[in-house]
Write a protein that holds these residues in place. Structure first.
Motif, PDB file in Angstrom:
ATOM      1  N   ASN A 234       0.643  -0.848   0.373  1.00 40.68           N
ATOM      2  CA  ASN A 234      -0.217  -0.709  -0.106  1.00 40.68           C
ATOM      3  C   ASN A 234       1.134   1.243   0.482  1.00 40.68           C
ATOM      4  O   ASN A 234       0.516   2.263  -0.467  1.00 40.68           O
ATOM      5  N   ASN A 238       4.542   4.240  -6.457  1.00 41.94           N
ATOM      6  CA  ASN A 238       3.948   4.014  -7.523  1.00 41.94           C
ATOM      7  C   ASN A 238       2.502   3.940  -7.330  1.00 41.94           C
ATOM      8  O   ASN A 238       1.347   4.203  -7.669  1.00 41.94           O
ATOM      9  N   ALA A 239       1.808   3.638  -6.281  1.00 39.49           N
ATOM     10  CA  ALA A 239       0.720   2.827  -5.161  1.00 39.49           C
ATOM     11  C   ALA A 239       0.189   4.444  -5.083  1.00 39.49           C
ATOM     12  O   ALA A 239       1.286   5.749  -4.497  1.00 39.49           O
ATOM     13  N   LEU A 240      -1.182   4.636  -5.178  1.00 38.77           N
ATOM     14  CA  LEU A 240      -1.554   6.239  -4.685  1.00 38.77           C
ATOM     15  C   LEU A 240      -1.016   6.042  -2.377  1.00 38.77           C
ATOM     16  O   LEU A 240      -2.063   5.273  -1.901  1.00 38.77           O
ATOM     17  N   ALA A 241      -0.797   7.863  -2.698  1.00 36.94           N
ATOM     18  CA  ALA A 241      -0.599   7.379  -1.004  1.00 36.94           C
ATOM     19  C   ALA A 241      -1.766   7.623  -0.528  1.00 36.94           C
ATOM     20  O   ALA A 241      -2.818   8.867  -0.334  1.00 36.94           O
ATOM     21  N   LYS A 260      -3.004  17.644  -2.402  1.00 37.02           N
ATOM     22  CA  LYS A 260      -3.019  17.287  -4.083  1.00 37.02           C
ATOM     23  C   LYS A 260      -2.577  17.953  -5.592  1.00 37.02           C
ATOM     24  O   LYS A 260      -3.420  19.320  -5.143  1.00 37.02           O
ATOM     25  N   VAL A 351       5.472  12.851  -3.018  1.00 37.41           N
ATOM     26  CA  VAL A 351       4.406  12.731  -3.258  1.00 37.41           C
ATOM     27  C   VAL A 351       4.215  12.892  -4.657  1.00 37.41           C
ATOM     28  O   VAL A 351       4.459  14.149  -4.624  1.00 37.41           O
ATOM     29  N   ASP A 354       0.027  14.122  -9.068  1.00 36.90           N
ATOM     30  CA  ASP A 354      -1.700  13.020  -8.622  1.00 36.90           C
ATOM     31  C   ASP A 354      -1.856  12.160  -7.862  1.00 36.90           C
ATOM     32  O   ASP A 354      -3.082  11.453  -7.604  1.00 36.90           O
ATOM     33  N   LYS A 356       0.473   9.954  -5.861  1.00 34.13           N
ATOM     34  CA  LYS A 356       1.495   8.884  -6.220  1.00 34.13           C
ATOM     35  C   LYS A 356       2.465   8.855  -5.500  1.00 34.13           C
ATOM     36  O   LYS A 356       2.999  10.008  -5.894  1.00 34.13           O
TER      37      LYS A 356
END
Length: 376
Positions: A234, A238-241, A260, A351, A354, A356
């Protein structure tokens, strides 16, 4: 406790992992009852268990059982000190497995020889294989402290980073060569545990874990490793923070998601953490260099309850009030830190706009170089 194993390389295969009945028989010189040995390990219920034994003419012994093979810490207290307050520990790391583990030394556990069971024999041989690189690392660390004392640390930083990485890479190569060549070894799983926090889950950890034998993967540690892998996936690059909200120094709630569209360095630190304080000037330099290029820093402090004054003082001393500072003041139980699987600090996550994760654990020149690649 799972992270005790830091050095590994030889041969040992297992097809079934089951209840382990262990005996430890130790002999350390002629030490008497003023000296006490403590054995600590993690039980199947997830709790730490500590047993103790008084030395008689250097002899001591432990006997017990575990639901699975586990790693353990054996601590020798020489003069009746409180075991939890010892700053320079006489410690030996063991693997609790079926059979009798023999330990012998003339004066201390640090110089002990371990024999008797396959994994402990392997562990001792592996430590020996890594000894040159480990000695190099210790030497570099001492040199760096000397340069710091002389106010010349910056003169040594590049050489230190290069040589430290080379020595670390040598140890890492030994580890992963072993894993690849011994899929039936429980030792391979113990090695892999060390790297879960620092290596790519999708590219390194998961493929190596999947290549292990079913018996190893279905062991108690194997099953807990699956849980760990899922957690770290998680917060993979490349994972969404994962989003979180914490109060700033004025008590106003700030959400990561509110930033963001910007590049955000989520920086985990604490006022009491000396390595964090040493890294803060580097973070401040990065902020001042790129603050006009859509870059912000969100400091997340792991300061303890009732330590807000210390937190605010550190922010002022290190000139960190220029960027966002938040904390729930829950110490090591900081909810954002738990969400991001933070086990030690300083630690950070970069981060992207976007939302990620672009990179993590960027310190020193690595932080400056990464940001330069994005903005210059």
């Amino acid at each position: 406790m799972k992270k005790f194993i830091t050095a590994i390389l030889t041969v040992c295969s297992f097809t079934v992992i089951a209840q382990q009945h262990f005996i430890i028989e130790g002999k350390v010189g002629t030490l008497d009852s003023r000296n006490k040995a403590y054995l600590t390990f993690l039980t199947s219920s997830g709790n730490f268990k500590t047993d103790s034994a008084v030395l008689n003419n250097g002899l001591f012994a432990f006997k017990g059982e575990t639901a699975d093979i586990v790693d353990a810490s054996l601590l020798l207290v020489h003069s009746g000190e409180n075991m939890w307050q010892i700053t320079k520990a006489d410690r030996l790391f063991l693997i609790l497995e079926e059979g009798t583990i023999n330990i012998s030394a003339s004066d201390s556990l640090i110089h002990a020889k371990t024999t008797g069971t396959p994994l402990n024999i392997d562990y001792a041989e592996i430590a020996k294989a890594k000894e040159p690189a480990q000695l190099k690392i210790a030497s570099l660390q001492k040199l760096y402290k000397d340069y710091q004392a002389q106010g010349k640390a910056s003169d040594f930083e590049k050489q230190y980073a290069t040589e430290f990485k080379a020595a670390s890479d040598a140890c890492e190569k030994i580890d992963f060569d072993y894993i690849r060549s011994h899929p039936n070894s429980y030792m391979s799983l113990l090695i892999l545990q060390v790297y879960i926090t620092s290596k790519s889950i999708s590219q390194i950890i998961e493929p190596q874990f999947n290549a292990l034998s079913p018996a190893i993967k279905n062991s108690q540690l194997g099953k807990s490793t699956v849980v760990e892998i899922d957690k770290y996936r998680n917060v993979e690059v490349n994972a969404l923070a994962p989003d979180f909200t914490q109060p700033d120094t004025a008590g106003k709630d700030i959400a990561l998601s509110s930033l963001k569209g910007k590049y955000v360095l989520v920086d985990f630190w604490a006022s009491w953490c000396k390595p964090c304080r040493a890294e803060n000037p580097n973070v401040l330099k990065a902020y001042n260099t790129y603050k006009n290029k859509n870059f912000v820093v969100m400091g997340v402090s792991l300061d303890n309850p009732n330590a807000k004054e210390q937190w605010l003082k550190a922010i002022a001393e290190d000139h960190l009030s220029q960027f966002i500072q938040v904390s729930d003041l829950k110490g090591g139980s900081n909810e954002a830190a738990l969400l991001y699987q933070v086990r030690s600090i300083p630690q950070n996550y970069l981060v992207g706009p976007d939302g990620k994760i672009i990179a993590k654990n960027l310190r020193g020149d690595a932080l400056q170089e990464k940001l330069a690649s994005l903005f210059n």
